[in-house]
Motif scaffolding. Structure first.
Motif, PDB file in Angstrom:
ATOM      1  N   ASN A 148       0.824  -1.114   0.047  1.00  0.00           N
ATOM      2  CA  ASN A 148      -0.022   0.194   0.082  1.00  0.00           C
ATOM      3  C   ASN A 148       0.856   1.151  -0.136  1.00  0.00           C
ATOM      4  N   ASN A 149       2.136   1.211  -0.383  1.00  0.00           N
ATOM      5  CA  ASN A 149       3.030   2.290  -0.530  1.00  0.00           C
ATOM      6  C   ASN A 149       3.161   2.932   0.942  1.00  0.00           C
ATOM      7  N   GLU A 150       3.227   2.001   1.832  1.00  0.00           N
ATOM      8  CA  GLU A 150       3.510   2.600   3.398  1.00  0.00           C
ATOM      9  C   GLU A 150       4.896   2.596   3.402  1.00  0.00           C
ATOM     10  N   VAL A 151       5.362   3.309   4.595  1.00  0.00           N
ATOM     11  CA  VAL A 151       6.970   3.343   4.858  1.00  0.00           C
ATOM     12  C   VAL A 151       7.182   2.768   6.089  1.00  0.00           C
ATOM     13  N   LEU A 152       8.105   1.887   6.395  1.00  0.00           N
ATOM     14  CA  LEU A 152       8.497   1.234   7.363  1.00  0.00           C
ATOM     15  C   LEU A 152       9.920   1.745   7.843  1.00  0.00           C
ATOM     16  N   LEU A 153      10.149   2.073   9.198  1.00  0.00           N
ATOM     17  CA  LEU A 153      11.214   2.916   9.740  1.00  0.00           C
ATOM     18  C   LEU A 153      11.898   1.981  10.344  1.00  0.00           C
ATOM     19  N   ILE A 154      13.108   1.814  10.142  1.00  0.00           N
ATOM     20  CA  ILE A 154      13.855   0.824  11.036  1.00  0.00           C
ATOM     21  C   ILE A 154      14.803   2.164  11.833  1.00  0.00           C
ATOM     22  N   LEU A 155      14.462   1.854  13.098  1.00  0.00           N
ATOM     23  CA  LEU A 155      14.980   2.800  14.453  1.00  0.00           C
ATOM     24  C   LEU A 155      16.432   2.553  14.778  1.00  0.00           C
ATOM     25  N   ASP A 156      17.170   3.337  15.068  1.00  0.00           N
ATOM     26  CA  ASP A 156      18.645   3.475  15.440  1.00  0.00           C
ATOM     27  C   ASP A 156      18.301   2.995  17.078  1.00  0.00           C
ATOM     28  N   LEU A 157      18.022   2.135  17.320  1.00  0.00           N
ATOM     29  CA  LEU A 157      17.869   1.734  18.865  1.00  0.00           C
ATOM     30  C   LEU A 157      19.302   1.786  19.629  1.00  0.00           C
ATOM     31  N   GLU A 158      20.368   1.894  18.775  1.00  0.00           N
ATOM     32  CA  GLU A 158      21.769   1.903  19.552  1.00  0.00           C
ATOM     33  C   GLU A 158      21.764   3.123  20.281  1.00  0.00           C
ATOM     34  N   SER A 159      21.254   4.302  19.711  1.00  0.00           N
ATOM     35  CA  SER A 159      21.275   5.432  20.425  1.00  0.00           C
ATOM     36  C   SER A 159      20.574   5.405  21.719  1.00  0.00           C
ATOM     37  N   VAL A 160      19.477   4.461  21.981  1.00  0.00           N
ATOM     38  CA  VAL A 160      19.131   4.110  23.360  1.00  0.00           C
ATOM     39  C   VAL A 160      20.280   3.770  24.256  1.00  0.00           C
ATOM     40  N   VAL A 161      20.874   2.841  23.577  1.00  0.00           N
ATOM     41  CA  VAL A 161      21.613   2.021  24.278  1.00  0.00           C
ATOM     42  C   VAL A 161      22.882   3.094  24.888  1.00  0.00           C
ATOM     43  N   GLU A 162      23.186   4.002  23.808  1.00  0.00           N
ATOM     44  CA  GLU A 162      24.254   5.056  24.324  1.00  0.00           C
ATOM     45  C   GLU A 162      23.707   5.806  25.457  1.00  0.00           C
ATOM     46  N   GLU A 163      22.516   6.292  25.253  1.00  0.00           N
ATOM     47  CA  GLU A 163      21.761   7.221  26.195  1.00  0.00           C
ATOM     48  C   GLU A 163      21.864   6.450  27.527  1.00  0.00           C
ATOM     49  N   LEU A 164      21.514   5.359  27.556  1.00  0.00           N
ATOM     50  CA  LEU A 164      21.429   4.383  28.756  1.00  0.00           C
ATOM     51  C   LEU A 164      23.012   4.077  29.647  1.00  0.00           C
ATOM     52  N   GLY A 165      23.883   4.650  28.725  1.00  0.00           N
ATOM     53  CA  GLY A 165      25.164   4.073  29.457  1.00  0.00           C
ATOM     54  C   GLY A 165      25.938   3.019  29.318  1.00  0.00           C
ATOM     55  N   PHE A 166      25.235   2.117  28.377  1.00  0.00           N
ATOM     56  CA  PHE A 166      25.621   0.728  28.239  1.00  0.00           C
ATOM     57  C   PHE A 166      26.949   0.501  27.518  1.00  0.00           C
ATOM     58  N   TYR A 167      27.475   1.529  26.529  1.00  0.00           N
ATOM     59  CA  TYR A 167      28.681   1.579  25.947  1.00  0.00           C
ATOM     60  C   TYR A 167      29.687   1.952  26.879  1.00  0.00           C
ATOM     61  N   GLN A 168      30.916   1.454  26.574  1.00  0.00           N
ATOM     62  CA  GLN A 168      32.170   1.967  27.563  1.00  0.00           C
ATOM     63  C   GLN A 168      33.109   2.222  26.720  1.00  0.00           C
ATOM     64  N   PRO A 169      32.922   3.582  26.340  1.00  0.00           N
ATOM     65  CA  PRO A 169      33.942   4.143  25.274  1.00  0.00           C
ATOM     66  C   PRO A 169      35.188   4.491  25.827  1.00  0.00           C
ATOM     67  N   GLU A 170      35.586   4.435  27.041  1.00  0.00           N
ATOM     68  CA  GLU A 170      36.935   4.881  27.907  1.00  0.00           C
ATOM     69  C   GLU A 170      37.494   3.681  28.199  1.00  0.00           C
ATOM     70  N   ILE A 171      38.954   3.511  27.836  1.00  0.00           N
ATOM     71  CA  ILE A 171      39.780   2.495  28.248  1.00  0.00           C
ATOM     72  C   ILE A 171      40.213   2.588  29.545  1.00  0.00           C
ATOM     73  N   ASP A 172      40.363   1.308  29.992  1.00  0.00           N
ATOM     74  CA  ASP A 172      40.922   1.146  31.559  1.00  0.00           C
ATOM     75  C   ASP A 172      42.426   1.840  31.571  1.00  0.00           C
ATOM     76  N   ALA A 173      42.649   2.533  32.925  1.00  0.00           N
ATOM     77  CA  ALA A 173      44.021   3.051  32.625  1.00  0.00           C
ATOM     78  C   ALA A 173      45.406   1.967  32.783  1.00  0.00           C
ATOM     79  N   ASP A 174      45.160   0.685  32.977  1.00  0.00           N
ATOM     80  CA  ASP A 174      46.087  -0.266  33.147  1.00  0.00           C
ATOM     81  C   ASP A 174      46.276  -0.744  31.683  1.00  0.00           C
TER      82      ASP A 174
END
Length: 314
Positions: A148-174
């Motif tokens: 029916n010519n409708e549009v399905l959107l694929i969400l960037d749910l990784e943005s939620v993951v980042e906002e929740l702080g589950f990514y660990q972008p900083e390396i340990d000092a050791d």
């Protein structure tokens, strides 16, 4: 020309999506938004559970609940996207339990409709205005037409993951960050994920080249070959690729690279939020030298450095 590797190991450049719906109200009218999430990330779909509220969290976090001994945060996708939901909805919302980076998260939807199989060629990058108001395209990784010519959107749910702080972008000092020279090509359709990987590679000394999908990744390789010729395999030290991307996914891209004698010695590392064993095996079948789950800086630095060292020795 499609190679044997493409057919047997990468399949048909397709993915399966769970089609779900969110109702929204605009100018007194109710519309049904159509969205999708990769089946590989979905663990189950359940009725709306009894939640425990958490103080001091973003308003799109509805609360947490215990699912067979695992505490799971629940995200209201309508609130996260800034959608006004009609009042007094006579529906029983569902919660899609998805796994990102080995972490389970629940997403509230109004209806889980069906599973769709879609070719990545039919998924376009998000660069449009929706028919009923503007949806922040930073929250979308791709769009595709359905019936029916409708549009399905694929969400960037990784943005939620980042906002929740589950990514660990900083390396340990050791952990000592090794310094390399040369270039690195990174592929990811998520601007959020691309920035995290770019920053990490820059800390390792690489000059970073970016691509939003596998098709653009191949174009970047052609540009590099036009500049460096057969020396490109010495100048480009590593390729770091997402798996889920419009037009051409990471597995299909890798198989094309490994079938091309100009580029097949350049190591490829997959960096994906899909954490199932099947995807890891598909990465190996496509010719990848490594498969990482987004994003733990310690693991990323360690594995990438090991693969680059091996490439330089050879």
């Amino acid at each position: 020309m499609t190679s044997k590797r493409d057919v047997l190991k990468v399949g048909t450049n397709e993915l399966e999506l769970v089609d779900f719906r969110i109702l929204k109200e605009e100018n007194g009218e109710v519309y049904e938004g159509i969205y999708g999430i990769n089946v590989s990330k979905v663990r189950e779909i359940i009725k709306y559970p009894k939640l425990t509220e958490l103080p001091g969290v973003p308003d799109f976090i509805e609360g947490i609940f215990d699912l067979r001994g695992v505490v799971i945060p629940v995200v209201d996708l309508a609130k996260w996207m800034g959608i006004k939901v009609p009042e007094n909805l006579n529906i029983q919302p569902r919660v899609i339990i998805a796994e990102f980076n080995n972490v389970l998260i629940g997403f509230v939807v109004h209806e889980a409709k069906r599973i769709r199989r879609i070719n990545w060629n039919d998924i376009e990058p998000a660069s449009f205005v929706s028919g009923h108001g503007v949806l922040d395209k930073s929250k979308i990784t791709g769009v595709t037409r359905i019936e029916n010519n409708e549009v399905l959107l694929i969400l960037d749910l990784e943005s939620v993951v980042e906002e929740l702080g589950f990514y660990q972008p900083e390396i340990d000092a050791d952990i000592k960050v090794e310094s390399f020279s040369g270039m690195a090509l990174i592929l990811d359709d998520s601007a959020t994920a691309r920035k995290i990987v770019k920053d990490a590679m820059a800390k390792m000394g690489f000059t970073v080249i970016e691509a939003k999908d596998g098709k653009e990744g191949l174009e970047k390789l052609e540009e590099l070959y036009n500049i460096y010729g057969d020396q490109v395999k010495n100048e480009l030290k590593i390729i770091v690729s997402d798996v889920e991307m419009p037009l051409m996914d990471g597995f299909h891209f890798a198989a094309r690279v490994k079938d091309d004698p100009r580029f097949n010695e350049i190591p490829i590392v997959f960096n994906s939020s899909i954490s199932d064993h099947f995807s890891e095996q598909r990465g190996k079948d496509a010719g990848g030298e490594g498969y990482l789950v987004k994003f733990d800086a310690n693991t990323f630095y360690t594995e990438v450095a090991k693969i680059v060292r091996s490439h330089i020795k050879n």
